[in-house]
Design a protein around this motif. Structure first.
Motif, PDB file in Angstrom:
ATOM      1  N   GLY A 168     -22.474   4.510  12.399  1.00  0.00           N
ATOM      2  CA  GLY A 168     -21.367   3.586  12.618  1.00  0.00           C
ATOM      3  C   GLY A 168     -21.847   2.177  12.846  1.00  0.00           C
ATOM      4  N   THR A 169     -20.957   1.322  13.388  1.00  0.00           N
ATOM      5  CA  THR A 169     -21.241  -0.089  13.647  1.00  0.00           C
ATOM      6  C   THR A 169     -21.730  -0.771  12.373  1.00  0.00           C
ATOM      7  N   GLU A 170     -20.985  -0.560  11.283  1.00  0.00           N
ATOM      8  CA  GLU A 170     -21.312  -1.166   9.996  1.00  0.00           C
ATOM      9  C   GLU A 170     -20.100  -1.941   9.490  1.00  0.00           C
ATOM     10  N   GLN A 171     -20.378  -2.955   8.691  1.00  0.00           N
ATOM     11  CA  GLN A 171     -19.271  -3.722   8.116  1.00  0.00           C
ATOM     12  C   GLN A 171     -18.589  -2.888   7.041  1.00  0.00           C
ATOM     13  N   VAL A 172     -17.293  -2.722   7.187  1.00  0.00           N
ATOM     14  CA  VAL A 172     -16.507  -1.911   6.256  1.00  0.00           C
ATOM     15  C   VAL A 172     -15.308  -2.733   5.795  1.00  0.00           C
ATOM     16  N   THR A 173     -15.013  -2.669   4.505  1.00  0.00           N
ATOM     17  CA  THR A 173     -13.852  -3.346   3.949  1.00  0.00           C
ATOM     18  C   THR A 173     -12.919  -2.323   3.333  1.00  0.00           C
ATOM     19  N   VAL A 174     -11.668  -2.348   3.753  1.00  0.00           N
ATOM     20  CA  VAL A 174     -10.634  -1.486   3.174  1.00  0.00           C
ATOM     21  C   VAL A 174      -9.831  -2.335   2.204  1.00  0.00           C
ATOM     22  N   LEU A 175      -9.752  -1.879   0.947  1.00  0.00           N
ATOM     23  CA  LEU A 175      -9.167  -2.684  -0.116  1.00  0.00           C
ATOM     24  C   LEU A 175      -7.698  -2.360  -0.341  1.00  0.00           C
ATOM     25  N   ASN A 176      -6.969  -3.371  -0.773  1.00  0.00           N
ATOM     26  CA  ASN A 176      -5.642  -3.203  -1.366  1.00  0.00           C
ATOM     27  C   ASN A 176      -4.638  -2.546  -0.421  1.00  0.00           C
ATOM     28  N   LEU A 177      -4.484  -3.111   0.761  1.00  0.00           N
ATOM     29  CA  LEU A 177      -3.486  -2.617   1.707  1.00  0.00           C
ATOM     30  C   LEU A 177      -2.213  -3.447   1.584  1.00  0.00           C
ATOM     31  N   ASP A 178      -1.076  -2.804   1.734  1.00  0.00           N
ATOM     32  CA  ASP A 178       0.211  -3.490   1.646  1.00  0.00           C
ATOM     33  C   ASP A 178       0.575  -4.120   2.991  1.00  0.00           C
ATOM     34  N   SER A 201     -10.977  -5.271  18.277  1.00  0.00           N
ATOM     35  CA  SER A 201     -12.078  -5.811  17.482  1.00  0.00           C
ATOM     36  C   SER A 201     -11.576  -6.871  16.508  1.00  0.00           C
ATOM     37  N   VAL A 202     -12.465  -7.752  16.088  1.00  0.00           N
ATOM     38  CA  VAL A 202     -12.127  -8.845  15.186  1.00  0.00           C
ATOM     39  C   VAL A 202     -12.140  -8.333  13.747  1.00  0.00           C
ATOM     40  N   VAL A 203     -11.126  -8.712  12.990  1.00  0.00           N
ATOM     41  CA  VAL A 203     -11.030  -8.327  11.579  1.00  0.00           C
ATOM     42  C   VAL A 203     -10.728  -9.572  10.753  1.00  0.00           C
ATOM     43  N   TYR A 204     -11.070  -9.500   9.474  1.00  0.00           N
ATOM     44  CA  TYR A 204     -10.841 -10.601   8.544  1.00  0.00           C
ATOM     45  C   TYR A 204      -9.891 -10.127   7.458  1.00  0.00           C
ATOM     46  N   VAL A 205      -8.814 -10.870   7.258  1.00  0.00           N
ATOM     47  CA  VAL A 205      -7.778 -10.503   6.296  1.00  0.00           C
ATOM     48  C   VAL A 205      -7.727 -11.569   5.208  1.00  0.00           C
ATOM     49  N   ARG A 206      -7.728 -11.123   3.950  1.00  0.00           N
ATOM     50  CA  ARG A 206      -7.620 -12.056   2.834  1.00  0.00           C
ATOM     51  C   ARG A 206      -6.941 -11.367   1.656  1.00  0.00           C
ATOM     52  N   ASN A 207      -6.601 -12.160   0.638  1.00  0.00           N
ATOM     53  CA  ASN A 207      -5.984 -11.603  -0.559  1.00  0.00           C
ATOM     54  C   ASN A 207      -6.851 -10.510  -1.159  1.00  0.00           C
ATOM     55  N   SER A 208      -6.212  -9.487  -1.711  1.00  0.00           N
ATOM     56  CA  SER A 208      -6.972  -8.396  -2.303  1.00  0.00           C
ATOM     57  C   SER A 208      -7.668  -8.854  -3.583  1.00  0.00           C
ATOM     58  N   VAL A 209      -8.886  -8.380  -3.773  1.00  0.00           N
ATOM     59  CA  VAL A 209      -9.630  -8.700  -4.991  1.00  0.00           C
ATOM     60  C   VAL A 209      -9.209  -7.811  -6.151  1.00  0.00           C
ATOM     61  N   ILE A 210      -8.415  -6.779  -5.862  1.00  0.00           N
ATOM     62  CA  ILE A 210      -7.947  -5.863  -6.902  1.00  0.00           C
ATOM     63  C   ILE A 210      -6.678  -6.436  -7.514  1.00  0.00           C
ATOM     64  N   ASN A 211      -6.701  -6.578  -8.843  1.00  0.00           N
ATOM     65  CA  ASN A 211      -5.543  -7.099  -9.557  1.00  0.00           C
ATOM     66  C   ASN A 211      -4.679  -5.926  -9.989  1.00  0.00           C
ATOM     67  N   VAL A 212      -3.573  -5.704  -9.299  1.00  0.00           N
ATOM     68  CA  VAL A 212      -2.685  -4.591  -9.607  1.00  0.00           C
ATOM     69  C   VAL A 212      -1.688  -5.041 -10.662  1.00  0.00           C
ATOM     70  N   LYS A 213      -1.696  -4.377 -11.807  1.00  0.00           N
ATOM     71  CA  LYS A 213      -0.783  -4.714 -12.887  1.00  0.00           C
ATOM     72  C   LYS A 213       0.420  -3.775 -12.852  1.00  0.00           C
ATOM     73  N   GLU A 214       1.585  -4.359 -12.977  1.00  0.00           N
ATOM     74  CA  GLU A 214       2.794  -3.547 -13.012  1.00  0.00           C
ATOM     75  C   GLU A 214       2.872  -2.794 -14.331  1.00  0.00           C
ATOM     76  N   LYS A 215       3.390  -1.583 -14.270  1.00  0.00           N
ATOM     77  CA  LYS A 215       3.526  -0.772 -15.467  1.00  0.00           C
ATOM     78  C   LYS A 215       4.608  -1.339 -16.369  1.00  0.00           C
ATOM     79  N   GLY A 216       4.257  -1.483 -17.661  1.00  0.00           N
ATOM     80  CA  GLY A 216       5.218  -1.989 -18.625  1.00  0.00           C
ATOM     81  C   GLY A 216       6.001  -0.866 -19.275  1.00  0.00           C
ATOM     82  N   ALA A 217       6.743  -1.251 -20.325  1.00  0.00           N
ATOM     83  CA  ALA A 217       7.591  -0.264 -20.994  1.00  0.00           C
ATOM     84  C   ALA A 217       6.768   0.810 -21.692  1.00  0.00           C
ATOM     85  N   GLY A 218       5.582   0.438 -22.199  1.00  0.00           N
ATOM     86  CA  GLY A 218       4.782   1.402 -22.941  1.00  0.00           C
ATOM     87  C   GLY A 218       3.660   2.006 -22.132  1.00  0.00           C
TER      88      GLY A 218
END
Length: 241
Positions: A168-178, A201-218
Motif C-alpha cells: 500500500g501507500t502508493e499513488q493510485v489513479t482511478v479513471l473516468n468517474l462520473d 487524505s488529499v486527492v487530485y481531481v481533473r478532467n478524465s484523459v479517456i475520451n468517451v464517444k457517444e454511440k451513434g446510429a450505426g
C-alpha cells in the motif's frame, strides 16, 4: 478548457437518482484552491498552473516556501502544492481562487490519491503468489516466496522480483468517474464509485484523459463478415425490426 482542483476525501455514502436507483458515491471537499504559479511555454517550455490547498501557519513552512507562496499574494500560505498541465491554462492568473463550482454534474474526472497503507505483507498477500506444496520435503515454509532462480550466472536477483515488503501507500489513479453532484455552498463534489486513500487524505481531481464517444446510429452494426449484419446490414436490420 480543462479543469483541475485539489481536495480532501470526506468518505463514502449513497444517494438516489430521480428514478430511485441507489448510486454509491465518494464525497470530496474540493478547494478552494489558489493559483500560486503559472508556467508558460515561452519561459518554462510548457503550459501549466500550480495550485495551493489548505491554509497553514507561516512557522510550519521554510523560508523558500514562504517566498514562493507570497508571490501569489500577501497571506497566501498553502500546505499542499500541485502542478497541473491543462489546456487553456492561459485563462488562469496568479492569485485566482478556484472552487468546486467549475465542475458540473455529468463531468467525467480522474482522481489521484495515495492508497491506504497495509503494513508489512508477505508475498502471497502482496503479489497474489501461490502457496508451496504441503507434502514431504517442503518444510515450514509453505507461504514463502520459494526459489528465486539465481544460479552461478547471473548470481543475483533482478530488480522487480516479487517478494515480501511494505504493501500500500502508493499513488493510485482511478479513471473516468462520473460527477454525480456538486454543492457550491458546502464546497463538495460527489463522484460515483470509490477513490484511493483513507478519510481525510488529499486527492487530485481533473478532467478524465479517456475520451468517451457517444454511440451513434450505426454503433450496433457488426463489422464481422461472418455475421448477417456484417454482410448485409440493411437486410439484417429489416429482419430484426
Amino acid at each position: 478548457m480543462e479543469k483541475a482542483i485539489i481536495g480532501k476525501k470526506v468518505g463514502m455514502t449513497q444517494i438516489f437518482d430521480e428514478v430511485g436507483h441507489v448510486i454509491p458515491v465518494t464525497v470530496i471537499e474540493a478547494g478552494p484552491c489558489t493559483v500560486v504559479q503559472k508556467k508558460t511555454g515561452e519561459k518554462d517550455g510548457y503550459d501549466a498552473v500550480q495550485l495551493g490547498f489548505q491554509d497553514v501557519p507561516e512557522r510550519k513552512l521554510t523560508k523558500p516556501e514562504v517566498g514562493h507562496l507570497k508571490k501569489a499574494g500577501e497571506g497566501v500560505l498553502k500546505k499542499v502544492l500541485k502542478e497541473f498541465k491543462l489546456e487553456g491554462s492561459e485563462n488562469f492568473n496568479v492569485g485566482d481562487i478556484i472552487d468546486c463550482s467549475m465542475f458540473t454534474e455529468g463531468d467525467r474526472v480522474d482522481v489521484t490519491g495515495i492508497s491506504k497503507g497495509k503494513g508489512y505483507a508477505g508475498v502471497i498477500k502482496r503479489h497474489n503468489a501461490h502457496r508451496l506444496k504441503e507434502s514431504h520435503g517442503t518444510g515450514p515454509v509453505h507461504r514463502h516466496a520459494g526459489s528465486m532462480g539465481s544460479s552461478t550466472d547471473p548470481s543475483r536477483i533482478f530488480k522487480g522480483k516479487i517478494g515480501a515488503g511494505h504493501m500500500g501507500t502508493e499513488q493510485v489513479t482511478v479513471l473516468n468517474l462520473d460527477v454525480v453532484k456538486v454543492d457550491s455552498e458546502l464546497g463538495i463534489i460527489a463522484v460515483k464509485g470509490a477513490i484511493p486513500g483513507p478519510k481525510g487524505s488529499v486527492v487530485y481531481v481533473r478532467n478524465s484523459v479517456i475520451n468517451v464517444k457517444e454511440k451513434g446510429a450505426g454503433a450496433a452494426e457488426s463489422r464481422n463478415p461472418q455475421k448477417a449484419s456484417g454482410r448485409n446490414p440493411q437486410k439484417a436490420s429489416a429482419r430484426n425490426a
